[in-house]
Write a protein that holds these residues in place. Sequence first.
Motif, PDB file in Angstrom:
ATOM      1  N   ILE A 283     -24.653   2.618 -14.386  1.00 16.77           N
ATOM      2  CA  ILE A 283     -25.303   2.425 -13.080  1.00 16.77           C
ATOM      3  C   ILE A 283     -24.666   3.342 -12.047  1.00 16.77           C
ATOM      4  O   ILE A 283     -25.355   3.912 -11.193  1.00 16.77           O
ATOM      5  N   MET A 284     -23.354   3.522 -12.118  1.00 18.33           N
ATOM      6  CA  MET A 284     -22.671   4.469 -11.229  1.00 18.33           C
ATOM      7  C   MET A 284     -23.294   5.853 -11.336  1.00 18.33           C
ATOM      8  O   MET A 284     -23.464   6.558 -10.336  1.00 18.33           O
ATOM      9  N   ASP A 285     -23.665   6.252 -12.551  1.00 21.08           N
ATOM     10  CA  ASP A 285     -24.226   7.581 -12.773  1.00 21.08           C
ATOM     11  C   ASP A 285     -25.738   7.642 -12.527  1.00 21.08           C
ATOM     12  O   ASP A 285     -26.368   8.656 -12.829  1.00 21.08           O
ATOM     13  N   LEU A 339     -17.497   4.732  -8.374  1.00 24.93           N
ATOM     14  CA  LEU A 339     -17.468   3.370  -8.910  1.00 24.93           C
ATOM     15  C   LEU A 339     -17.029   2.396  -7.815  1.00 24.93           C
ATOM     16  O   LEU A 339     -17.584   1.297  -7.692  1.00 24.93           O
ATOM     17  N   VAL A 340     -16.055   2.813  -7.029  1.00 25.83           N
ATOM     18  CA  VAL A 340     -15.586   1.975  -5.919  1.00 25.83           C
ATOM     19  C   VAL A 340     -16.646   1.931  -4.816  1.00 25.83           C
ATOM     20  O   VAL A 340     -16.981   0.858  -4.302  1.00 25.83           O
ATOM     21  N   GLU A 344     -20.631  -2.835  -4.855  1.00 27.46           N
ATOM     22  CA  GLU A 344     -21.544  -3.926  -4.476  1.00 27.46           C
ATOM     23  C   GLU A 344     -22.948  -3.666  -4.998  1.00 27.46           C
ATOM     24  O   GLU A 344     -23.653  -4.594  -5.412  1.00 27.46           O
ATOM     25  N   TYR A 345     -23.342  -2.409  -4.968  1.00 27.96           N
ATOM     26  CA  TYR A 345     -24.661  -2.044  -5.487  1.00 27.96           C
ATOM     27  C   TYR A 345     -24.749  -2.323  -6.990  1.00 27.96           C
ATOM     28  O   TYR A 345     -25.718  -2.906  -7.480  1.00 27.96           O
ATOM     29  N   SER A 593     -31.301   2.471  -2.425  1.00 31.98           N
ATOM     30  CA  SER A 593     -30.846   1.155  -2.867  1.00 31.98           C
ATOM     31  C   SER A 593     -31.070   0.134  -1.763  1.00 31.98           C
ATOM     32  O   SER A 593     -30.626   0.311  -0.634  1.00 31.98           O
ATOM     33  N   ASN A 594     -31.791  -0.924  -2.099  1.00 29.10           N
ATOM     34  CA  ASN A 594     -31.971  -2.061  -1.208  1.00 29.10           C
ATOM     35  C   ASN A 594     -32.576  -3.173  -2.052  1.00 29.10           C
ATOM     36  O   ASN A 594     -33.451  -2.907  -2.884  1.00 29.10           O
TER      37      ASN A 594
END
Length: 871
Positions: A283-285, A339-340, A344-345, A593-594
């Motif tokens: 997901i980070m990527d 990643l940090v 939250e996302y 993102s929302n």
Amino acid sequence: MTGNELREAYLQFFAEKKGHLRLPSASLIPENDPTLLMIGAGMAPFKPFFTGKMKPPRTRITTSQRCVRTGDIENVGRTARHQTYFEMLGNFSFGDYFKKEAIAWAWEFLTDVLELPKEKLWVTVYPKDDEAVSIWHEQPGFLQDHIVKLDDNFWEIGPGPCGPDSEIYIDLGEERGCGSPDCAVGCDCDRYLEIWNLVFTQFDRTEEGQYEPLEHKNIDTGCGLERLASVIQNKKTNFETDLLFPIIEYTSKISGVVYGENAEKDISLKVIADHTRSMAIMIMDGIMPSNEGRGYVLRRILRRAVRHGRILGIHDKFLEGAVETVVGIYGNASDFEELVDKKEYIKKVISLEEDRFAATLAQGMELLTAHMDDLRCEGKNILAGEIGFKLYDTYGFPWEVTNEILHENGMELDKIAFDRAMNEQRERARAARQENQRVAVPDLSGIDTVNLHVDSNAEESTVVAIWKDGALVEELHDGEEAGIILKETPFYAEGGGQVGDEGLLQSELGRIHVSNAKKLPDGTVYHIGYIEEGILRVHDRVSIKIDAAKKLSSARNHTATHLLQAALKHVVGAQVNQAGSLVTPERLRFDFSNFEPVTPLQLEEVERMVNEQILMAKSVVISQMELAKAKEMGAMALFGEKYGDVVRVVSVPDFSIELCGGSHVNNIGEIGIFKIISETGIASGVRRIEALTGKAALDYMNGKAATLAAAAQILKCRDDEVSEHIEAALAENKKMKCELSSFAKERALGDVDVLLSSKKQIGDIAVSIGVVEANDMDEIRKIADMMLDRLVDGVVILAANHEGKVNLVAKASANAVAKGIHAGNIVKAAAKIVGGGGGGRKEMAQAGGKDPSKMSDALREAEKMIAEQIA
């Protein structure tokens, strides 16, 4: 050393001591390589450099590459080393150093830096590679008899670059072995662990199977970070290292299951640790859960983690906490800042997917229960493998879980048929991958790409290369399309979500329409050109005319995208982050993102804010600066983009600042108008806004005005009275629907009275069967409910013909079900008569059919089924 310290030690050794360019890990999403679903090896991002088609930024490179492999996902947790996500430490040479240096430096790092005992290290070589054997014997402290020759030590994947390789193993001790007197390097047990692989790419395998020596020999090494950490930290498995064990500790704590006490439950703890780490990095990527491709892989591992949580007795959501642990592991590591930032996302995406899977699990259980009921009715106890596979593929049930539930009910799964369905799916996937093996990247090793450059003012240039279907050609003719490289080009190449420029090339003998410009992995700009007339040859001189109107439209939309993102952050919240974009001359598309829709009032405010900025007619400021300084200024990065030390910063004073390589207007007043035309959800936690600018926005609003005027004419009112007249018409329509509904209810009551007056007694069950008038399935169900309420105890079977289609409904009281009635089986049998199908539960079922002429026969069949069920 911790895992993070080990990674840093490796990269520093090769970057600072051995002159390698240190590059960050590439994204798990491959760039310009449709043959790969995800990056699964350290060398994968450098394939064009290994083939010699592209020139690398440096001839020596070192990375710690993020990788995902899921081909043997079922083994995760069952072995010491299988993982879906892992990091591959690598040092690469592209025509620079070769075996002598690669072997010496691997030995130096392992024995001097990591201080691994030399007597514990073994190596394997290809039997014919005497050169590698000789170099190993020269290493200080190397035990001469610790070399094993294996035929498997040759790396190749079909035609192309290939060569022998040499693997480094460490002897972990007799206690880790299988006990066989023949146990040695190459044994399947855990005693001898491979920790490093050096691939000596020195041949080019032809289509005919010949091995031609490569002019420029390469080095490709791979050293698994987790494996090496298990050795350094003296752990029996990768899962017990500090790169994974904290997640096991978290899961153990919330489940109450102690690691090491139960082998089967340990598997579940390991699966959850591995899969949580994988999904967080994916997901980070930028990978999102979906039903295809990379998104399906992510969804699959997330659901496997949830299922293993259930096995451990965890029935509440738990993966968000596991993600916190993953962030804790990598929080201070370089290359994991995102990643940090996205913690939250990532947690929100995973939380929503957990909710979705909980509902899917419930649906799957309902389906499995229905199939088990059918098996009991038919006196069978084996569930079809195809159904088991559907439960696995669609609802996420592993066959073991399905089989366990079946066993509890005295049944079993047809495992042979299940495996056949599974293999058929794998073959389809393999065929799809093979179908996708075409990469139209030309061999540019003979082209001087270093001296190619972008010049926004260029009006003439020289054709350097032409290629078609991946092969260089000397000329193109009428009607052909190909890639074209120019010595100088003013074309903006597709990137950062913006499509490339369009335009015309005119040579002495040909006219070429350029529909797009793109970049190859080494940064070379190429043009997709169609020969409208004439001929184009390599070395031809061409005049260049970019489609200025389209270029300006793209620039308007790109600058407006920056304004849109800034306005969204201001109005909706700081949690808004770009998740993708598309900028074309026609419109802009912005994904962000929302986790809930942007309200109409918020959209109105965003649009007002952007247009307010446009009216201020501020100049767009573009500057070059160091990345660190740009971040200090608050510059936002584009989704999926990687940046060097010096970056291009695009800012609208006091409103927006972003890192961007795209084309922009000089003054935001040139945008003219900004109009949002849609806001939708496209994935878990991802929304999409589409908008127009300039003439496209003006045309859109003029079209809306014309539609409003036409509506006013139809309603015979002024434009500003249209809403009022529509509301009046809707109120009248609602009144008419109420009257029709009242009439339908009265008609239904009449049908109920008639049918109940002719009810039958079959055994000791009251049965009412007949045809009613109903416009849809919902209406016929309501009539059946009324009849069963009046009947109190019994069975109701109804049929209706609406527009040539048959609807069937069966309802049974609890007492009737207790006496053997199964509404689903009754309806299923009746539906076959009218050429349809359906089914349902014991107490209620429905079906459809195509042949109204046989409704009477269907009802007689239903009556016959009732008699058989209570016999």
